[in-house]
Enzyme design. Structure first.
Site, PDB file in Angstrom:
ATOM      1  N   TYR A 101       0.864  -1.018   0.172  1.00 21.35           N
ATOM      2  CA  TYR A 101       0.020   0.002  -0.059  1.00 21.35           C
ATOM      3  C   TYR A 101       0.960   1.239  -0.055  1.00 21.35           C
ATOM      4  CZ  TYR A 101      -3.078   3.901   1.293  1.00 21.35           C
ATOM      5  OH  TYR A 101      -3.643   4.970   1.442  1.00 21.35           O
ATOM      6  N   GLU A 189      -3.592   7.567  -4.063  1.00 18.05           N
ATOM      7  CA  GLU A 189      -3.394   6.391  -3.372  1.00 18.05           C
ATOM      8  C   GLU A 189      -3.180   5.223  -4.457  1.00 18.05           C
ATOM      9  OE1 GLU A 189      -6.083   4.489   0.112  1.00 18.05           O
ATOM     10  OE2 GLU A 189      -7.029   3.678  -1.848  1.00 18.05           O
TER      11      GLU A 189
END
Length: 379
Positions: A101, A189
């Protein structure tokens, strides 16, 4: 304003962040054609602005152009969590060794942008932070100094990125930061950012949210907005230049000014009620604008009482009162209203409301108490 995955990836590509090869398809035939061009295993990804699309059948791995066409025909035109699927992103399949991530957002407590990374990519990062906070690495970014390479190396070491990939990881982090700043984003993101079996790093999925208040600087994005997943009241409010946020309570709030809105919601909660929305008509609102705001609030079936709190500086209280009176005469709503007007032409405004037999209050505290009491009576 939230961008689709394909729009976010276009921005990643413009900033030299590696992404899989692929294109958009609007028909099963286009999906087949793109799969033929990619010549291998491909992934079909529904472009809807909602989470959990994979579990809902919106992401399929297929192994031939014919299968791509068949599966695309099952996804296109259907709905995922009530959102219609109009386009698919058809991308080459990637052999994954590890999912990471990587994201950037605003840390409101510290008042700075923060870059977050975790070796637990591909799943809900909020859940990782809740269950295993030690698996989240983060660095705060000084706006004057920017994101420094040593900070990224610290992140890479903390989430155990292989040393041979640090140069690529640093480049991706710097380019993501550049895109985040350039777009006035509140979130950028990549999840997952994958390490492939042949030791490359690729952005497999992405999400960017642009600050609505900065959209005037990004007119090229305006026609890319997809309202299919937005709350209808928010879309309607935007047409009239109103700021509207849907909440979970039952007391509609109409105010002029963000600070006044916050104060109104705080005191409603303090008195035991729950606001149903945040609707700010801004300064200098006309009677027509007030009428539009009231229609939007009353269109929410959750609203059982409406609190109007106006501080008349630029805004004239008599204009607001006229808008309220006119709209209520037209709509004949069943929900009760409590109105507090203070400031420019307030005596004239209160006279208009008194003639219409509307419920008024002298102070915000009194108005909130009345609104909460009425909402409980109705409930």
């Amino acid at each position: 304003m939230r961008l689709h995955e394909y729009q976010s990836k276009d921005i990643f590509a413009q900033h030299h962040i590696p992404i899989p090869r692929g294109r958009l398809a609007s028909t099963p035939e286009e999906a087949k054609l793109i799969a033929e061009e990619l010549n291998g295993t491909v992934v079909l990804k529904a472009q809807v602005l909602i989470g959990g699309r994979g579990k809902a059948g919106g992401i399929r791995l297929v192994h031939s152009p014919r299968e791509a066409e068949e599966e695309a025909s099952k996804i296109l035109g259907n709905r995922i969590k009530d959102i219609p699927v109009r386009r698919l992103l058809v991308e080459e399949g990637v052999s994954i060794q590890q999912e990471i991530y990587l994201g950037m957002t605003i840390d409101r407590e510290r008042g700075e942008t923060v870059m977050i990374a975790s070796a637990e990519g591909g799943i809900d990062i909020e859940e990782v932070a809740r269950v295993s906070p030690e698996k989240i690495a983060r660095v705060g970014i000084n706006p004057l100094l920017g994101l420094r390479d040593f900070q990224i190396r610290n992140l890479a070491a903390e989430i155990e990125i292989p040393r041979n990939l640090w140069r690529s990881f640093i480049s991706i982090c710097q380019n993501l930061y550049e895109a985040y700043l350039e777009l006035d984003a509140t979130l950028a993101e990549i999840n997952p950012l994958v390490i492939t079996l042949d030791q490359h790093i690729i952005a497999l999925d992405g999400k960017i949210i642009v600050d609505d208040n900065a959209l005037f600087r990004h007119t090229d994005l305006m026609d890319k907005r997809d309202i299919s997943a937005e709350v209808p009241e928010e879309t309607e409010a935007r047409k009239f230049g109103l700021a509207y946020i849907k909440l979970d309570g039952n007391i509609g709030c109409l105010v002029n000014g963000a600070g006044l809105a916050m104060a109104s919601m705080d005191i409603i909660k303090h008195k035991g009620g729950m606001p149903a929305n945040f609707l700010d008509i801004g300064g200098g609102a006309s009677a027509e604008k007030v009428a539009a705001a009231l229609r939007i609030i009353l269109s929410d079936p959750q609203v059982q009482t409406v609190l109007i709190n106006i501080f008349g500086g630029i805004t004239r209280c008599d204009e607001v009162a006229s808008g309220i009176k006119q709209t209520l005469e037209e709509l004949q709503p069943e929900v009760p209203f409590v109105i507090r007007l203070v400031g420019t032409n307030d005596s004239k405004g209160r006279q208009i409301l008194a003639e219409a037999n509307l419920n008024t209050a002298e102070s915000l505290q009194e108005a909130a108490e009345k609104a909460v009491h009425l909402s409980k009576e109705v409930a």
